[in-house]
Design a protein around this motif. Structure first.
Motif, short mmCIF file in Angstrom:
data_model
loop_
_atom_site.label_atom_id
_atom_site.label_comp_id
_atom_site.label_asym_id
_atom_site.label_seq_id
_atom_site.Cartn_x
_atom_site.Cartn_y
_atom_site.Cartn_z
N SER A 93 48.45 38.82 25.98
CA SER A 93 48.77 39.66 24.83
C SER A 93 47.56 40.29 24.14
O SER A 93 47.72 41.13 23.27
CB SER A 93 49.53 38.83 23.79
N THR A 94 46.35 39.90 24.52
CA THR A 94 45.20 40.45 23.79
C THR A 94 43.93 40.41 24.64
O THR A 94 43.95 39.98 25.79
CB THR A 94 45.00 39.67 22.45
N SER A 95 42.85 40.90 24.04
CA SER A 95 41.57 40.88 24.73
C SER A 95 40.55 40.25 23.76
O SER A 95 40.53 40.60 22.57
CB SER A 95 41.22 42.33 25.06
N ILE A 96 39.74 39.32 24.24
CA ILE A 96 38.84 38.59 23.33
C ILE A 96 37.39 38.75 23.83
O ILE A 96 37.09 38.41 24.97
CB ILE A 96 39.22 37.09 23.29
N ALA A 97 36.53 39.25 22.94
CA ALA A 97 35.13 39.48 23.33
C ALA A 97 34.32 38.19 23.25
O ALA A 97 34.63 37.31 22.44
CB ALA A 97 34.52 40.52 22.41
N TYR A 98 33.31 38.06 24.11
CA TYR A 98 32.46 36.87 24.06
C TYR A 98 30.99 37.25 24.22
O TYR A 98 30.66 38.29 24.80
CB TYR A 98 32.85 35.89 25.17
N ASP A 99 30.12 36.40 23.67
CA ASP A 99 28.69 36.46 24.01
C ASP A 99 28.42 35.48 25.16
O ASP A 99 27.64 35.74 26.05
CB ASP A 99 27.83 36.08 22.80
N TYR A 100 29.08 34.30 25.08
CA TYR A 100 29.00 33.29 26.14
C TYR A 100 30.43 32.85 26.47
O TYR A 100 31.26 32.71 25.56
CB TYR A 100 28.18 32.08 25.70
N LEU A 101 30.65 32.62 27.76
CA LEU A 101 32.00 32.23 28.19
C LEU A 101 31.95 30.93 28.99
O LEU A 101 31.09 30.78 29.87
CB LEU A 101 32.60 33.35 29.07
N VAL A 102 32.88 30.01 28.69
CA VAL A 102 32.99 28.77 29.47
C VAL A 102 34.39 28.75 30.10
O VAL A 102 35.40 28.77 29.40
CB VAL A 102 32.81 27.52 28.57
N ILE A 103 34.42 28.72 31.43
CA ILE A 103 35.72 28.66 32.13
C ILE A 103 35.98 27.20 32.48
O ILE A 103 35.19 26.57 33.21
CB ILE A 103 35.72 29.52 33.41
N ALA A 104 37.08 26.66 31.95
CA ALA A 104 37.39 25.22 32.14
C ALA A 104 38.88 25.09 32.44
O ALA A 104 39.58 24.28 31.82
CB ALA A 104 37.01 24.45 30.88
N THR A 105 39.35 25.89 33.38
CA THR A 105 40.81 25.99 33.60
C THR A 105 41.35 24.96 34.58
O THR A 105 42.54 24.98 34.91
CB THR A 105 41.16 27.41 34.08
N GLY A 106 40.51 24.07 35.08
CA GLY A 106 41.01 22.96 35.89
C GLY A 106 41.59 23.37 37.24
O GLY A 106 41.22 24.39 37.82
N ALA A 107 42.50 22.53 37.71
CA ALA A 107 43.06 22.74 39.05
C ALA A 107 44.55 22.39 39.03
O ALA A 107 45.05 21.83 38.06
CB ALA A 107 42.32 21.86 40.06
N LYS A 108 45.22 22.75 40.12
CA LYS A 108 46.64 22.38 40.24
C LYS A 108 46.84 21.67 41.57
O LYS A 108 45.94 21.67 42.43
CB LYS A 108 47.50 23.64 40.15
N THR A 109 48.03 21.08 41.76
CA THR A 109 48.30 20.39 43.02
C THR A 109 48.33 21.42 44.14
O THR A 109 48.90 22.50 43.99
CB THR A 109 49.66 19.66 42.94
N ASN A 110 47.71 21.06 45.25
CA ASN A 110 47.71 21.96 46.41
C ASN A 110 48.83 21.51 47.36
O ASN A 110 48.65 20.59 48.15
CB ASN A 110 46.35 21.88 47.10
#
Ligand SMILES: Cc1cc2nc3c(=O)[nH]c(=O)nc-3n(C[C@H](O)[C@H](O)[C@H](O)COP(=O)(O)OP(=O)(O)OC[C@H]3O[C@@H](n4cnc5c(N)ncnc54)[C@H](O)[C@@H]3O)c2cc1C
Length: 400
Positions: A93-110
């Motif tokens: 629903s939106t767009s969020i600006a960053y100076d630094y970004l941390v991606i911590a979205t994990g994993a799912k069952t394969n």
């Protein structure tokens, strides 16, 4: 002007990164998660076997973020892509600006596509909905057994994958059945647990101490261990193995593999076969010095170049490192590569029993290991709760 840090994913890694970054006055944080809660996956084994309740394994993310006194904004939304050039994260629903970004979205069952029928006929435990469905199935089964005194037909519950999560789930379910035997006796005797793995041993890659003691514990709980056993396909009644044998089953949990979360597929960066990012030594991805990836969504190696198994411990340690790195980059200080040495591992093996190792030298099993494991979980849980209670108080004062 304050630096804007965006953290995608409120799991073990994401929350630790927020906690570490929130102490700096000149940093503002936005946490994005597609769920409104933090799910304590490491406790899923106890939830599905009926030992813990929902409140033991979830924490409300809005309340938790409110505990930081407006320093941390929570956005309940799914991140769908990242624009490195514009330094922004797109959500539904939106767009969020960053100076630094941390991606911590994990994993799912394969649910490996080469195992025909696996996705359709098995459950994973890496998301709360699936764990909930499984718990309901397990309770229904016990209830049915209570009603159906006469039936002596075996009911087989299968767990595919004898890694950390697989052995924990098998042990806790077997222990629950043992407990029921004490009250409703023979009626649950026909519920059998099968733990299946294609590797030569359970807990592939772990130490002999952990493998040997886990195996003994599982056997004492009556778990049927099938190693060196490759699942070829499944239908609604049977699991078919490569060795031409088959097993009639009631339901199956699959813990045999993971794959990085969907967001990775939308990000231009180097990845491995299971879509995890391959980072540089500072955990940057996509040649972006202000973009970091931590936890299960990234391939993490130790100093000898061995790929580490995805654990909450590694997610948290990588988060602490990245929080520190961001501080250093802001201050234009020199940086060190990430050292992902594993400090220890504790495996819950049903009831008040665990096995564990600390710093490679301390080896414990049984009740003492259980107490240590419980203490580690309790400290983590208490930390979350102190923050959430502060959040709840803030909310009462705040008329939003
Ligand atoms: C049954 C079981 C037992 C385990 N036992 C242990 C144990 O004893 N010890 C141990 O160390 N580890 C254990 N693990 C492994 C541990 O749970 C994981 O390694 C850990 O959860 C990884 O943390 P993470 O922060 O990388 O990801 P997660 O904790 O999975 O968090 C990822 C977060 O990202 C969010 N997200 C994903 N995609 C998006 C998106 N596009 N937009 C917004 N949000 C998104 C998710 O909703 C989630 O909140 C166990 C796992 C299981 C399943």
């Amino acid at each position: 002007m304050n630096k804007k840090i965006v953290v995608i994913g409120g799991g073990y890694g994401g929350l630790r990164a927020v906690e570490f970054l929130a102490k700096y006055e000149d940093i503002d944080i936005t946490l994005i998660d597609k769920n409104p809660y933090h799910y304590l996956q490491t406790e899923a084994y106890g939830y599905i076997a009926g030992r813990f309740d929902m409140h033991d394994i979830v924490i409300d993310l809005q309340e938790w973020c409110d505990g930081f006194n407006k320093k941390v904004i929570f956005i309940y939304d799914k991140a769908t892509s990242i624009d490195f050039k514009a330094q922004s994260v797109q959500t539904r629903s939106t767009s969020i600006a960053y100076d630094y970004l941390v991606i911590a979205t994990g994993a799912k069952t394969n649910f490996f596509s080469f195992i025909q029928g696996l996705r359709e006929h098995s459950y994973g435990v890496k998301d709360l909905r699936r764990a909930y469905n499984f718990r309901v199935e397990f309770e229904n089964l016990i209830y049915k057994k209570l009603q159906d005194k006469e039936s002596c037909e075996d009911i087989n519950l299968a767990i595919g994958g004898a890694g950390l999560s697989g052995v924990e789930v098998a042990a806790e379910m077997a222990n629950t059945i043992e407990m029921y035997k004490k009250t409703i006796g023979n009626r649950v005797k026909t519920i059998k647990i099968y733990l299946i793995d294609a590797s030569k041993t359970i807990l592939p890659g772990m130490s002999d101490f952990l493998i040997c003691n886990t195996q003994k514990r599982l056997e004492s709980l009556g778990v049927n261990i099938l190693v060196d056993t490759f699942i070829e396909r499944m239908d609604e009644s049977y699991i078919y193995f490569k060795n031409s044998q088959k097993l009639k089953y009631h339901f199956m949990i699959f813990t045999g593999g993971i794959k990085a979360s969907d967001l990775n597929d939308k990000v231009e960066a180097q990845k491995n076969k299971i879509s995890q990012f391959i980072p540089n030594r500072e955990l940057n991805i996509g040649s972006q010095i202000n973009v970091f990836a931590i936890g299960d969504c990234v391939e993490i190696k130790d100093i000898n170049g061995n790929i580490l198994p995805p654990t909450a411990q590694t997610a948290e340690r990588s988060a602490e490192y990245v929080a520190n790195m961001i501080r250093k980059r802001i201050d234009k200080k020199s940086v060190q590569p990430f050292d992902a040495t594993v400090l220890g591992i504790f495996i819950a093996l049903g009831g008040r029993w665990a096995a564990g190792e600390l710093f490679g030298v301390i080896k414990v099993k049984g009740y003492v290991a259980y107490l240590l494991k419980k203490a580690i979980t309790h400290i983590y849980y208490l930390g979350l709760h102190l923050r959430i209670n502060a959040g709840y108080k803030n909310r009462i004062k705040d008329p939003r």
